[in-house]
Scaffold this motif. Sequence first.
Motif, PDB file in Angstrom:
ATOM      1  N   ASN A  58       0.829  -1.206   0.000  1.00 34.32           N
ATOM      2  CA  ASN A  58       0.000   0.000   0.000  1.00 34.32           C
ATOM      3  C   ASN A  58       0.863   1.256   0.000  1.00 34.32           C
ATOM      4  O   ASN A  58       0.543   2.255  -0.658  1.00 34.32           O
ATOM      5  CB  ASN A  58      -0.913   0.001   1.225  1.00 34.32           C
ATOM      6  N   GLN A  59       1.968   1.201   0.750  1.00 36.65           N
ATOM      7  CA  GLN A  59       2.868   2.344   0.827  1.00 36.65           C
ATOM      8  C   GLN A  59       3.475   2.667  -0.537  1.00 36.65           C
ATOM      9  O   GLN A  59       3.694   3.833  -0.875  1.00 36.65           O
ATOM     10  CB  GLN A  59       3.975   2.049   1.842  1.00 36.65           C
ATOM     11  N   MET A  60       3.725   1.626  -1.332  1.00 40.73           N
ATOM     12  CA  MET A  60       4.309   1.821  -2.677  1.00 40.73           C
ATOM     13  C   MET A  60       3.247   2.140  -3.721  1.00 40.73           C
ATOM     14  O   MET A  60       3.577   2.438  -4.867  1.00 40.73           O
ATOM     15  CB  MET A  60       5.069   0.553  -3.107  1.00 40.73           C
ATOM     16  N   GLY A  61       1.968   2.029  -3.333  1.00 40.80           N
ATOM     17  CA  GLY A  61       0.904   2.347  -4.266  1.00 40.80           C
ATOM     18  C   GLY A  61       0.567   1.214  -5.221  1.00 40.80           C
ATOM     19  O   GLY A  61       0.036   1.460  -6.321  1.00 40.80           O
ATOM     20  N   LEU A  62       0.846  -0.015  -4.822  1.00 35.69           N
ATOM     21  CA  LEU A  62       0.493  -1.163  -5.663  1.00 35.69           C
ATOM     22  C   LEU A  62      -1.009  -1.377  -5.626  1.00 35.69           C
ATOM     23  O   LEU A  62      -1.643  -1.341  -4.557  1.00 35.69           O
ATOM     24  CB  LEU A  62       1.210  -2.423  -5.189  1.00 35.69           C
ATOM     25  N   LYS A  63      -1.599  -1.627  -6.758  1.00 32.47           N
ATOM     26  CA  LYS A  63      -3.046  -1.826  -6.848  1.00 32.47           C
ATOM     27  C   LYS A  63      -3.460  -3.107  -6.161  1.00 32.47           C
ATOM     28  O   LYS A  63      -4.474  -3.155  -5.445  1.00 32.47           O
ATOM     29  CB  LYS A  63      -3.475  -1.839  -8.315  1.00 32.47           C
ATOM     30  N   ASP A  64      -2.697  -4.172  -6.379  1.00 36.44           N
ATOM     31  CA  ASP A  64      -2.990  -5.467  -5.763  1.00 36.44           C
ATOM     32  C   ASP A  64      -1.765  -5.940  -4.997  1.00 36.44           C
ATOM     33  O   ASP A  64      -0.621  -5.712  -5.410  1.00 36.44           O
ATOM     34  CB  ASP A  64      -3.354  -6.509  -6.820  1.00 36.44           C
ATOM     35  N   LEU A 116       9.079  -6.035  -4.171  1.00 34.78           N
ATOM     36  CA  LEU A 116       7.846  -5.281  -4.454  1.00 34.78           C
ATOM     37  C   LEU A 116       8.132  -4.103  -5.388  1.00 34.78           C
ATOM     38  O   LEU A 116       7.290  -3.738  -6.219  1.00 34.78           O
ATOM     39  CB  LEU A 116       7.222  -4.768  -3.153  1.00 34.78           C
ATOM     40  N   SER A 117       9.327  -3.522  -5.254  1.00 39.51           N
ATOM     41  CA  SER A 117       9.706  -2.424  -6.145  1.00 39.51           C
ATOM     42  C   SER A 117       9.840  -2.921  -7.590  1.00 39.51           C
ATOM     43  O   SER A 117       9.459  -2.220  -8.532  1.00 39.51           O
ATOM     44  CB  SER A 117      11.026  -1.802  -5.676  1.00 39.51           C
ATOM     45  N   ARG A 153      17.243   1.349  -3.642  1.00 37.53           N
ATOM     46  CA  ARG A 153      16.960   2.680  -3.105  1.00 37.53           C
ATOM     47  C   ARG A 153      15.496   2.807  -2.686  1.00 37.53           C
ATOM     48  O   ARG A 153      15.176   3.355  -1.622  1.00 37.53           O
ATOM     49  CB  ARG A 153      17.303   3.747  -4.149  1.00 37.53           C
ATOM     50  N   GLU A 154      14.586   2.300  -3.518  1.00 40.79           N
ATOM     51  CA  GLU A 154      13.167   2.413  -3.179  1.00 40.79           C
ATOM     52  C   GLU A 154      12.825   1.575  -1.951  1.00 40.79           C
ATOM     53  O   GLU A 154      12.005   1.990  -1.108  1.00 40.79           O
ATOM     54  CB  GLU A 154      12.301   2.000  -4.362  1.00 40.79           C
ATOM     55  N   THR A 158      11.359   2.901   1.496  1.00 43.97           N
ATOM     56  CA  THR A 158      10.065   2.400   1.975  1.00 43.97           C
ATOM     57  C   THR A 158      10.141   1.985   3.435  1.00 43.97           C
ATOM     58  O   THR A 158       9.260   2.321   4.244  1.00 43.97           O
ATOM     59  CB  THR A 158       9.609   1.219   1.108  1.00 43.97           C
ATOM     60  N   ILE A 159      11.186   1.234   3.807  1.00 42.56           N
ATOM     61  CA  ILE A 159      11.274   0.774   5.209  1.00 42.56           C
ATOM     62  C   ILE A 159      11.873   1.857   6.096  1.00 42.56           C
ATOM     63  O   ILE A 159      11.816   1.751   7.334  1.00 42.56           O
ATOM     64  CB  ILE A 159      12.099  -0.523   5.327  1.00 42.56           C
ATOM     65  N   ASN A 160      12.476   2.899   5.465  1.00 40.62           N
ATOM     66  CA  ASN A 160      13.069   4.026   6.190  1.00 40.62           C
ATOM     67  C   ASN A 160      14.076   3.555   7.241  1.00 40.62           C
ATOM     68  O   ASN A 160      14.076   4.018   8.382  1.00 40.62           O
ATOM     69  CB  ASN A 160      11.979   4.885   6.855  1.00 40.62           C
ATOM     70  N   ASP A 161      14.932   2.609   6.825  1.00 38.94           N
ATOM     71  CA  ASP A 161      15.936   2.072   7.740  1.00 38.94           C
ATOM     72  C   ASP A 161      17.167   1.722   6.915  1.00 38.94           C
ATOM     73  O   ASP A 161      17.309   0.610   6.419  1.00 38.94           O
ATOM     74  CB  ASP A 161      15.400   0.830   8.463  1.00 38.94           C
TER      75      ASP A 161
END
Length: 431
Positions: A58-64, A116-117, A153-154, A158-161
């Motif tokens: 959801n954070q990456m904006g994936l539809k499914d 996921l990226s 990088r993405e 996303t995990i901000n770590d």
Amino acid sequence: MIYIFAIVSIIGIAIVLLFFLLMMVLNIRMLGSIRGNGVRINEKQFPDVYERVVKMSNQMGLKDVPDVFVIQSEGILNAFATRFWGRNMVVLYSEIFDLGREEGKEELDFIIAHELSHVKRRHVWKSILIAPAQFIPFLSQAYSRSCEYTCDREAAYTINDVGAAKRALTILSVGKQVYREVNEDAFVEQIQNESHGAVWISEILSTHPNLPKRVQSVSLFMENAQRPVYKENAGKVAVGVTILGAVLMAAYLAFIGGLILVGTSLGAIFAGLFVDEFDEFGQSSDWAFGESPEEFEGSYDEYDFYNDYEMTDLMIAIYEEDLQAVTELINQDVDLEEQDLYGDTAIMYAVESFDQDILEEVLIAGADPNVLDSYETTPLITAIYSGFYDGAILLLDYGADPAYRDIDGDTAYSLMDVSTEEDLYEALLDE
């Protein structure tokens, strides 16, 4: 360009369709096995990991939310993203997934976010579309390495770590037991310290960048602190590549030389099998086409060598080295100068038999030692050419002309590299 060719060419379309069909069959076979034997993560199966997968999707904006499976990896650390019948999939190897059970939750999150990226940026579908780039050296690998940097990088964002991101990449290098003990600075410094032609070639042929470079890339992207940026030593790389290139070229030339040698040898073997050969009687030997030597025996009437060459009885006796028959025929006053089909007389047969007794018997009977055959060659020149030096001396004793010059301009003198008859005798005796 390849797709344009395929559009305008019926054959090209067929090749492209066949290529995609083959890829689809192989993909279905592999992914069918994964979906049939792997463990699918969902609300009932490892729900804590599934919850994080949903959150990051959801954070990456994936539809499914992609289907996530865990498969047994036999010690291999890996994960990948793919598609199956329109459904996106992430496959985690069990060694990677164990991190989530062994206090490596953040590292596992980075690896999942990385895959996921790939899904978000449609790298799987793009890789299929640019499949013809496989025919261009190094190009498809370069694109794949760029994709890996992007997803690193993405995922870190996303995990901000950033720490977990770098540790996850280190795990791929050293394993999941001691990765926390690895000195990051020393690891990244290897980019410069391990600048070799072999390392460079290995990377440009790989779909993934070297791991120290990936760690440095994530660090530079996520951290504001000033850090040393390590680069490859171009000089060392150039020297290494030059040496490796020379070695590979030498190996290639040796390989080509070996192929030529083997090909020549095989060609000679096959030529020997299929060329119509002649045996010592001048008869056509068809053994390579099925006839055995046993089948050939008794067939001399069909291939009458003596009649075909119009040989006299005296010639036949000399050819068979039958001194008694030669003497009996000479006593019957046979014609010593009668010629066969090719202009040879009995004395030429005697020279070619290498039998000194038969040659002397023919000479005593009065055979002409200077008679010419169809090649305008004398018995003396033939004897010297053949290495029958005792026969050459015998011919000289009976009046053979050592100064006669054949059609090649040779004489008995020139063949033995002498200028007088006395020297000729000595040279023949020495041989």
